[in-house]
Design a protein around this motif. Structure first.
Motif, PDB file in Angstrom:
ATOM      1  N   ARG A  79      57.217 -50.866  -2.546  1.00  0.00           N
ATOM      2  CA  ARG A  79      57.291 -49.667  -3.367  1.00  0.00           C
ATOM      3  C   ARG A  79      55.887 -49.124  -3.596  1.00  0.00           C
ATOM      4  NH1 ARG A  79      62.409 -48.372  -2.551  1.00  0.00           N
ATOM      5  NH2 ARG A  79      63.918 -49.603  -3.710  1.00  0.00           N
ATOM      6  N   PRO A  80      55.775 -47.823  -3.841  1.00  0.00           N
ATOM      7  CA  PRO A  80      54.449 -47.238  -4.095  1.00  0.00           C
ATOM      8  C   PRO A  80      53.956 -47.589  -5.501  1.00  0.00           C
ATOM      9  CG  PRO A  80      56.160 -45.558  -4.289  1.00  0.00           C
ATOM     10  CD  PRO A  80      56.848 -46.812  -3.822  1.00  0.00           C
ATOM     11  N   GLN A  81      53.570 -48.871  -5.698  1.00  0.00           N
ATOM     12  CA  GLN A  81      53.258 -49.360  -7.040  1.00  0.00           C
ATOM     13  C   GLN A  81      52.133 -48.599  -7.737  1.00  0.00           C
ATOM     14  OE1 GLN A  81      55.016 -51.304  -8.796  1.00  0.00           O
ATOM     15  NE2 GLN A  81      56.432 -52.065  -7.244  1.00  0.00           N
ATOM     16  N   PRO A  82      51.001 -48.326  -7.095  1.00  0.00           N
ATOM     17  CA  PRO A  82      49.953 -47.584  -7.820  1.00  0.00           C
ATOM     18  C   PRO A  82      50.443 -46.224  -8.302  1.00  0.00           C
ATOM     19  CG  PRO A  82      49.082 -48.551  -5.804  1.00  0.00           C
ATOM     20  CD  PRO A  82      50.568 -48.707  -5.740  1.00  0.00           C
ATOM     21  N   GLU A  83      51.215 -45.544  -7.458  1.00  0.00           N
ATOM     22  CA  GLU A  83      51.728 -44.234  -7.856  1.00  0.00           C
ATOM     23  C   GLU A  83      52.738 -44.364  -8.992  1.00  0.00           C
ATOM     24  OE1 GLU A  83      49.885 -43.961  -4.003  1.00  0.00           O
ATOM     25  OE2 GLU A  83      51.519 -45.254  -4.666  1.00  0.00           O
ATOM     26  N   ARG A  84      53.580 -45.396  -8.948  1.00  0.00           N
ATOM     27  CA  ARG A  84      54.585 -45.591  -9.995  1.00  0.00           C
ATOM     28  C   ARG A  84      53.924 -45.704 -11.372  1.00  0.00           C
ATOM     29  NH1 ARG A  84      59.040 -49.541  -9.659  1.00  0.00           N
ATOM     30  NH2 ARG A  84      60.727 -48.386  -8.678  1.00  0.00           N
ATOM     31  N   SER A  85      52.815 -46.410 -11.437  1.00  0.00           N
ATOM     32  CA  SER A  85      52.160 -46.624 -12.729  1.00  0.00           C
ATOM     33  C   SER A  85      51.518 -45.351 -13.272  1.00  0.00           C
ATOM     34  CB  SER A  85      51.105 -47.724 -12.606  1.00  0.00           C
ATOM     35  OG  SER A  85      50.033 -47.301 -11.768  1.00  0.00           O
ATOM     36  N   ARG A  86      51.314 -44.355 -12.420  1.00  0.00           N
ATOM     37  CA  ARG A  86      50.663 -43.119 -12.856  1.00  0.00           C
ATOM     38  C   ARG A  86      51.660 -42.037 -13.267  1.00  0.00           C
ATOM     39  NH1 ARG A  86      45.722 -41.470  -8.987  1.00  0.00           N
ATOM     40  NH2 ARG A  86      45.360 -40.134 -10.808  1.00  0.00           N
ATOM     41  N   LEU A  87      52.945 -42.261 -13.019  1.00  0.00           N
ATOM     42  CA  LEU A  87      53.937 -41.229 -13.303  1.00  0.00           C
ATOM     43  C   LEU A  87      53.933 -40.810 -14.766  1.00  0.00           C
ATOM     44  CD1 LEU A  87      56.904 -42.577 -11.162  1.00  0.00           C
ATOM     45  CD2 LEU A  87      55.974 -40.263 -10.986  1.00  0.00           C
ATOM     46  N   GLY A  88      54.068 -41.795 -15.664  1.00  0.00           N
ATOM     47  CA  GLY A  88      54.130 -41.473 -17.087  1.00  0.00           C
ATOM     48  C   GLY A  88      52.894 -40.758 -17.596  1.00  0.00           C
ATOM     49  N   PRO A  89      51.700 -41.320 -17.365  1.00  0.00           N
ATOM     50  CA  PRO A  89      50.488 -40.652 -17.866  1.00  0.00           C
ATOM     51  C   PRO A  89      50.302 -39.237 -17.330  1.00  0.00           C
ATOM     52  CG  PRO A  89      50.007 -42.936 -17.314  1.00  0.00           C
ATOM     53  CD  PRO A  89      51.409 -42.671 -16.847  1.00  0.00           C
ATOM     54  N   LEU A  90      50.564 -39.017 -16.042  1.00  0.00           N
ATOM     55  CA  LEU A  90      50.400 -37.665 -15.493  1.00  0.00           C
ATOM     56  C   LEU A  90      51.422 -36.694 -16.076  1.00  0.00           C
ATOM     57  CD1 LEU A  90      49.557 -37.844 -11.669  1.00  0.00           C
ATOM     58  CD2 LEU A  90      48.163 -36.934 -13.525  1.00  0.00           C
ATOM     59  N   LEU A  91      52.649 -37.167 -16.273  1.00  0.00           N
ATOM     60  CA  LEU A  91      53.668 -36.289 -16.845  1.00  0.00           C
ATOM     61  C   LEU A  91      53.311 -35.909 -18.279  1.00  0.00           C
ATOM     62  CD1 LEU A  91      56.287 -34.761 -16.786  1.00  0.00           C
ATOM     63  CD2 LEU A  91      57.519 -36.905 -17.191  1.00  0.00           C
ATOM     64  N   LEU A  92      52.777 -36.842 -19.045  1.00  0.00           N
ATOM     65  CA  LEU A  92      52.355 -36.518 -20.411  1.00  0.00           C
ATOM     66  C   LEU A  92      51.302 -35.415 -20.401  1.00  0.00           C
ATOM     67  CD1 LEU A  92      52.096 -40.095 -21.984  1.00  0.00           C
ATOM     68  CD2 LEU A  92      53.951 -38.447 -22.238  1.00  0.00           C
ATOM     69  N   GLU A  93      50.377 -35.489 -19.449  1.00  0.00           N
ATOM     70  CA  GLU A  93      49.359 -34.439 -19.347  1.00  0.00           C
ATOM     71  C   GLU A  93      50.000 -33.089 -19.040  1.00  0.00           C
ATOM     72  OE1 GLU A  93      46.100 -35.306 -16.724  1.00  0.00           O
ATOM     73  OE2 GLU A  93      46.041 -37.423 -17.306  1.00  0.00           O
ATOM     74  N   ALA A  94      50.946 -33.078 -18.102  1.00  0.00           N
ATOM     75  CA  ALA A  94      51.565 -31.807 -17.699  1.00  0.00           C
ATOM     76  C   ALA A  94      52.356 -31.177 -18.837  1.00  0.00           C
ATOM     77  CB  ALA A  94      52.469 -32.037 -16.488  1.00  0.00           C
TER      78      ALA A  94
END
Length: 488
Positions: free
Chosen positions: A17-32
């Motif tokens: 699975r794209p683990q590094p990308e998975r961990s960034r989903l929440g933080p990036l969405l909060l920014e958006a």
């Protein structure tokens, strides 16, 4: 589950699975989410666009300001066809008083992200960015180009402007609907109903002072207020209050009554929902209020307007408007949302009832308008029908088309599941861009929270959707170009 799918699910579970990308989903969405990109907030649109350009660059992607659209690209070989991903960065309006969390704060709590746009459509925006990052080192035979629009929720003029000076992708996936793939989108109709005059009428010791209900046509109204004014002398509201309190509000709604000197406020609270995708999940405050005051208003055109709201909202499929049975098989009929009753800017700030209808084949826009206008006139000669929008038509795809089959297969590989293609009441950019089809990002079996108060998305669903999109891009972007993708 069939044995073949069990084996497929097991294989998917062991796949990387794209683990590094998975961990960034929440933080990036909060920014958006923290950009309040509602209609009219041009500064928020510009600020979000700059954020997109910076974020794309940090992910190793190429980004360009294309006016109302932002282009973000993962280049393929020279002359390669372009696989488009299409999302929108604007959001529906909010009534902050109806939220339990600040709508633009961006809050993650217990594995859930809250905020306007979390599901529609900033979650898919972030998933697209990170999916492109996840495949950047894989071999590609396509350029992948993400298009981020800016007014999908308020007119979709952005794509028309963009396409006037830019070539569209060769074929595109619109990430703004449901999995596994959308093979039909209903048309979006907007009916306005206006009172012929604003005369206060007779027959009651009170008049209608003001009506204000709903936020936007595509949202089930979660608040409706009717204010009455005592005509003359000392107000005596007791009998009216008693009669109205003796009536039961519609399930899931509640009534509040408050006196303000000669004024009486009748307020109904309901629950917002997406009018095209989850209308049954809403609780329509306007329809509930209209039923509660039946027979209690002065004899006037405004009272007829309120009564028509109750009439049209008698069901969610349009039976009260003569629409039951006027649909081709497989489309699940019409979807009707009695949406707003207030001063309507598109009609010169005149008081108007706006009803949003999601129309299946076979009626065209002009045929729908003709039938609905006739229903209004039949209901009362003191009501005047008007147009918000009747220029949309349903979008239909062949379920056996090459691109549909490829998307279904990619979804099955990523999830171990193979649900049937779906028809949606939610319109997308697939109607605005050539050779585009809606693909995700909402999973089957879950009520869609877009347009709701306290809009939210589970981080686990963000991650699961990212897995589906990465597998889809690996297949489509890395595979040979599709010839006639929308044909079998």
């Amino acid at each position: 589950m069939r044995p073949a799918l069990l084996l497929l699910a097991a294989a998917c579970a062991s796949a990387p699975r794209p683990q590094p990308e998975r961990s960034r989903l929440g933080p990036l969405l909060l920014e958006a989410i923290r950009f309040p990109t509602v209609e009219g907030n041009e500064q928020a649109r510009l600020d979000q666009q700059q954020w997109l350009l910076r974020t794309a660059q940090s992910l190793g992607l190429t980004a360009r300001d294309a006016g109302p659209v932002t282009e973000i690209e993962l280049p393929g070989p020279a002359g390669a066809p372009v696989l488009g991903l299409v999302v929108h960065g604007d959001v529906q309006p909010v009534d902050e008083k109806q939220w339990t969390v600040p709508p633009f704060a961006g809050i993650e709590r217990d594995g859930v992200v809250y905020g306007r746009g979390a599901a529609d459509d900033k979650g898919p925006l972030v998933q697209a960015l990170l999916a492109m990052h996840a495949i950047r080192d894989l071999p590609r035979r396509h350029t992948v180009r993400l298009l981020v629009g800016s007014d999908e929720e308020s007119g979709s003029t952005d794509m028309k402007t963009y396409l006037a000076s830019h070539e569209p992708p060769t074929y595109s996936l619109v990430l703004d609907s449901a999995f596994p793939v959308v093979v039909g989108e209903k048309a979006w109709d907007g009916l306005a109903v206006l009172p012929a005059d604003m005369a206060p009428g007779a027959g009651k010791p009170w008049i209608i002072e003001e009506i204000d209900a709903g936020l936007a046509p595509s949202i089930v109204p979660d608040r409706a207020r009717l204010t009455l004014r005592w005509r003359e002398g000392a107000p005596a509201w007791e009998d009216l209050e008693q009669r109205i309190r003796a009536r039961s509000p519609a399930p899931g709604t509640r009534l509040e009554i408050a006196r303000r000197g000669p004024l009486l406020d009748l307020v109904v609270q309901g629950r917002a929902a997406h009018a095209g995708v989850n209308v049954e999940g809403g609780r329509n405050a306007l329809v509930s209020l209209a039923r509660l005051v039946a027979g209690e208003l002065p004899d006037c055109a405004m009272a007829d307007l309120v009564a028509f709201a109750a009439h049209a909202g008698g069901d969610l499929k349009g039976a009260a408007l003569g629409l039951d049975g006027v649909a081709e098989p497989g489309w699940d009929g019409w979807t009707v949302n009695v949406a707003t009753l207030k001063k309507e800017p598109r009609l010169g700030d005149k008081l108007a009832l706006v009803i949003n209808l999601r129309r299946p084949p076979p009626l065209t826009g002009p045929q729908s308008r003709e039938q609905l206008y006739a229903e209004v006139r039949k209901f009362s000669p003191r009501l005047v029908p008007g147009e918000i929008y009747f220029r949309d038509e349903p979008l239909v795809f062949d379920s056996s088309a090459k691109i549909v089959r490829r998307l279904m297969d990619a979804y099955a590989r990523a999830t171990g599941e193979r649900p049937s293609p779906v028809v949606s009441g939610g319109g997308t950019y697939a109607k605005r861009i050539p050779n585009a089809i809606a693909f995700g990002m909402w999973f089957p079996g879950k009520p869609y929270p877009g347009h709701d108060s306290d809009e939210k998305i589970e981080v686990a669903d963000l991650q699961r959707g990212l897995d589906v999109l990465v597998e889809t891009l690996r297949d489509l972007a890395g595979g040979p170009p599709l010839q006639d993708p929308f044909r079998p």
